[in-house]
Design an enzyme around this catalytic site. Structure first.
Site, PDB file in Angstrom:
ATOM      1  N   TYR A 154      18.178   3.197 -10.702  1.00 17.07           N
ATOM      2  CA  TYR A 154      17.021   2.304 -10.865  1.00 17.07           C
ATOM      3  C   TYR A 154      17.342   1.194 -11.865  1.00 17.07           C
ATOM      4  O   TYR A 154      17.093   0.008 -11.606  1.00 17.07           O
ATOM      5  CB  TYR A 154      15.833   3.139 -11.336  1.00 17.07           C
ATOM      6  CG  TYR A 154      14.568   2.390 -11.661  1.00 17.07           C
ATOM      7  CD1 TYR A 154      13.734   1.916 -10.643  1.00 17.07           C
ATOM      8  CD2 TYR A 154      14.179   2.174 -12.979  1.00 17.07           C
ATOM      9  CE1 TYR A 154      12.558   1.246 -10.947  1.00 17.07           C
ATOM     10  CE2 TYR A 154      13.008   1.509 -13.292  1.00 17.07           C
ATOM     11  CZ  TYR A 154      12.194   1.039 -12.278  1.00 17.07           C
ATOM     12  OH  TYR A 154      11.031   0.383 -12.576  1.00 17.07           O
TER      13      TYR A 154
HETATM   14  N1  LIG Z   1       4.394   0.942 -13.630  1.00 19.21           N
HETATM   15  C1  LIG Z   1       5.266   0.803 -14.628  1.00 19.21           C
HETATM   16  O1  LIG Z   1       5.038   1.211 -15.771  1.00 19.21           O
HETATM   17  C2  LIG Z   1       6.559   0.092 -14.374  1.00 19.21           C
HETATM   18  C3  LIG Z   1       7.518   0.034 -15.389  1.00 19.21           C
HETATM   19  C4  LIG Z   1       8.669  -0.701 -15.180  1.00 19.21           C
HETATM   20  C5  LIG Z   1       8.861  -1.349 -13.973  1.00 19.21           C
HETATM   21  N2  LIG Z   1       7.932  -1.235 -12.986  1.00 19.21           N
HETATM   22  C6  LIG Z   1       8.158  -1.931 -11.734  1.00 19.21           C
HETATM   23  O2  LIG Z   1       6.975  -2.621 -11.367  1.00 19.21           O
HETATM   24  C7  LIG Z   1       6.821  -2.597  -9.956  1.00 19.21           C
HETATM   25  C8  LIG Z   1       5.484  -1.964  -9.571  1.00 19.21           C
HETATM   26  O3  LIG Z   1       5.407  -0.667 -10.093  1.00 19.21           O
HETATM   27  P1  LIG Z   1       4.190   0.308  -9.712  1.00 19.21           P
HETATM   28  O4  LIG Z   1       4.132   1.309 -10.813  1.00 19.21           O
HETATM   29  O5  LIG Z   1       2.984  -0.484  -9.370  1.00 19.21           O
HETATM   30  O6  LIG Z   1       4.753   1.008  -8.388  1.00 19.21           O
HETATM   31  P2  LIG Z   1       4.002   2.035  -7.410  1.00 19.21           P
HETATM   32  O7  LIG Z   1       5.028   3.065  -7.092  1.00 19.21           O
HETATM   33  O8  LIG Z   1       2.701   2.490  -7.986  1.00 19.21           O
HETATM   34  O9  LIG Z   1       3.710   1.136  -6.133  1.00 19.21           O
HETATM   35  C9  LIG Z   1       4.768   0.604  -5.427  1.00 19.21           C
HETATM   36  C10 LIG Z   1       4.297   0.125  -4.067  1.00 19.21           C
HETATM   37  O10 LIG Z   1       5.471  -0.262  -3.362  1.00 19.21           O
HETATM   38  C11 LIG Z   1       5.480   0.372  -2.098  1.00 19.21           C
HETATM   39  N3  LIG Z   1       6.860   0.627  -1.706  1.00 19.21           N
HETATM   40  C12 LIG Z   1       7.754   1.441  -2.324  1.00 19.21           C
HETATM   41  N4  LIG Z   1       8.915   1.444  -1.654  1.00 19.21           N
HETATM   42  C13 LIG Z   1       8.749   0.610  -0.599  1.00 19.21           C
HETATM   43  C14 LIG Z   1       9.590   0.205   0.466  1.00 19.21           C
HETATM   44  N5  LIG Z   1      10.837   0.667   0.574  1.00 19.21           N
HETATM   45  N6  LIG Z   1       9.111  -0.678   1.380  1.00 19.21           N
HETATM   46  C15 LIG Z   1       7.842  -1.148   1.286  1.00 19.21           C
HETATM   47  N7  LIG Z   1       6.992  -0.782   0.293  1.00 19.21           N
HETATM   48  C16 LIG Z   1       7.447   0.088  -0.622  1.00 19.21           C
HETATM   49  C17 LIG Z   1       4.705   1.681  -2.276  1.00 19.21           C
HETATM   50  O11 LIG Z   1       4.207   2.169  -1.050  1.00 19.21           O
HETATM   51  C18 LIG Z   1       3.620   1.233  -3.242  1.00 19.21           C
HETATM   52  O12 LIG Z   1       2.498   0.713  -2.535  1.00 19.21           O
HETATM   53  C19 LIG Z   1       8.042  -1.870  -9.402  1.00 19.21           C
HETATM   54  O13 LIG Z   1       9.057  -2.805  -9.103  1.00 19.21           O
HETATM   55  C20 LIG Z   1       8.456  -0.998 -10.569  1.00 19.21           C
HETATM   56  O14 LIG Z   1       9.810  -0.626 -10.503  1.00 19.21           O
HETATM   57  C21 LIG Z   1       6.792  -0.523 -13.157  1.00 19.21           C
END
Ligand SMILES: NC(=O)c1ccc[n+]([C@@H]2O[C@H](COP(=O)([O-])OP(=O)(O)OC[C@H]3O[C@@H](n4cnc5c(N)ncnc54)[C@H](O)[C@@H]3O)[C@@H](O)[C@H]2O)c1
Length: 251
Positions: A154
């Protein structure tokens, strides 16, 4: 954000827009009067977004790791709403495990849904971003910046997204296209699933956070993304903004 007609009329494509931070961004853009193509592998959640937000949204189901999904989503935006001026690459999948327990499949998953998908969507949208003077926001992570244990694939994918974004920012600035990165911290469905497997790490994030809490997708992250998409940030490109309560302070 700006209250201008110019902003209201904009068309966007948001990957991972059916849940979590992506869903918050879609809601905020629609509230500003924008029209948004939501891309997600979760068909049910995607249909729910359109049912809730209405005719200013279209849902395209599919895996972002498949290049055809990017082409379909951009074509749907053009056909339904007009050329996109905003692209937000949020979707990401990954598996957490100690580095020695990760394998090629883990890297294929993280790089496929993170780096390659971001690259594919940027390429597919480029002709339209050129036409509209567009703005791209890609998603990375403090895990990549700090090297969080269990996040090898990741972290590698997310830092690759930052490198890709800086190159695009350099190459496309002259064409009027801006590319920036957001690293969020927000309590989403994805985080809660992770927290169940790694409860100590989940608690540790709050303990080490200067603001002492998890962020909120709607209140703490979406406004930062809208700022980067809007003309308010017109002199910014190639930047990484931390929407994380001060957890990582860039120098
Ligand atoms: N939430 C956090 O604290 C956090 C921290 C660091 C980075 N991020 C990054 O922020 C972004 C959003 O995070 P989040 O927590 O809202 O994620 P989440 O997992 O809650 O939601 C992700 C969404 O992406 C969709 N998804 C996942 N893989 C997919 C694929 N292969 N094709 C199409 N859709 C797909 C899922 O169905 C979901 O609707 C991501 O890039 C994550 O890596 C989040």
């Amino acid at each position: 954000m700006t209250g201008t007609t110019e902003w209201s009329d904009r068309v966007g494509v948001v990957t991972g827009g059916a849940a979590g931070i992506g869903r918050a961004i879609v809601g905020a853009l629609v509230a500003e009067g924008c029209r948004v193509v939501v891309v997600d592998r979760d068909e049910q959640a995607g249909a729910a977004v359109v049912a809730e937000l209405g005719e200013r949204t279209r849902f395209i189901g599919g895996d972002v790791a498949d290049p055809a999904t990017a082409d379909r989503a951009v074509a749907a935006a053009v056909e339904s709403f007009g050329p996109p001026a905003m692209l937000v690459n949020v979707a990401q999948a990954s598996r957490q495990a100690p580095l020695l327990e990760q394998d090629r499949a883990d890297f294929d998953l993280a790089l496929g849904t993170g780096l390659h998908a971001t690259f594919n969507f940027m390429k597919a949208a480029h002709p339209h971003l050129l036409e509209t003077g567009g703005s791209v926001v890609n998603f990375a992570s403090g895990s990549g910046l700090t090297g969080m244990p269990t996040q090898a694939s990741y972290a590698a994918a997310k830092e690759a997204v930052r490198g890709l974004s800086r190159v695009a920012a350099q190459e496309w600035a002259g064409d009027g296209i801006r590319v920036n990165v957001v690293c969020p911290i927000a309590a989403t469905g994805g985080v809660m699933a992770w927290a169940e497997r790694f409860p100590e790490e989940y608690q540790g994030i709050v303990a080490k956070n200067p603001m002492g809490r998890w962020g909120d997708p709607d209140q703490d992250v979406a406004p930062v993304v809208l700022f980067l998409l809007s003309d308010a940030s017109r002199y910014m490109t190639g930047q990484t903004l931390m929407a994380d309560g001060g957890a990582t302070m860039l120098r």
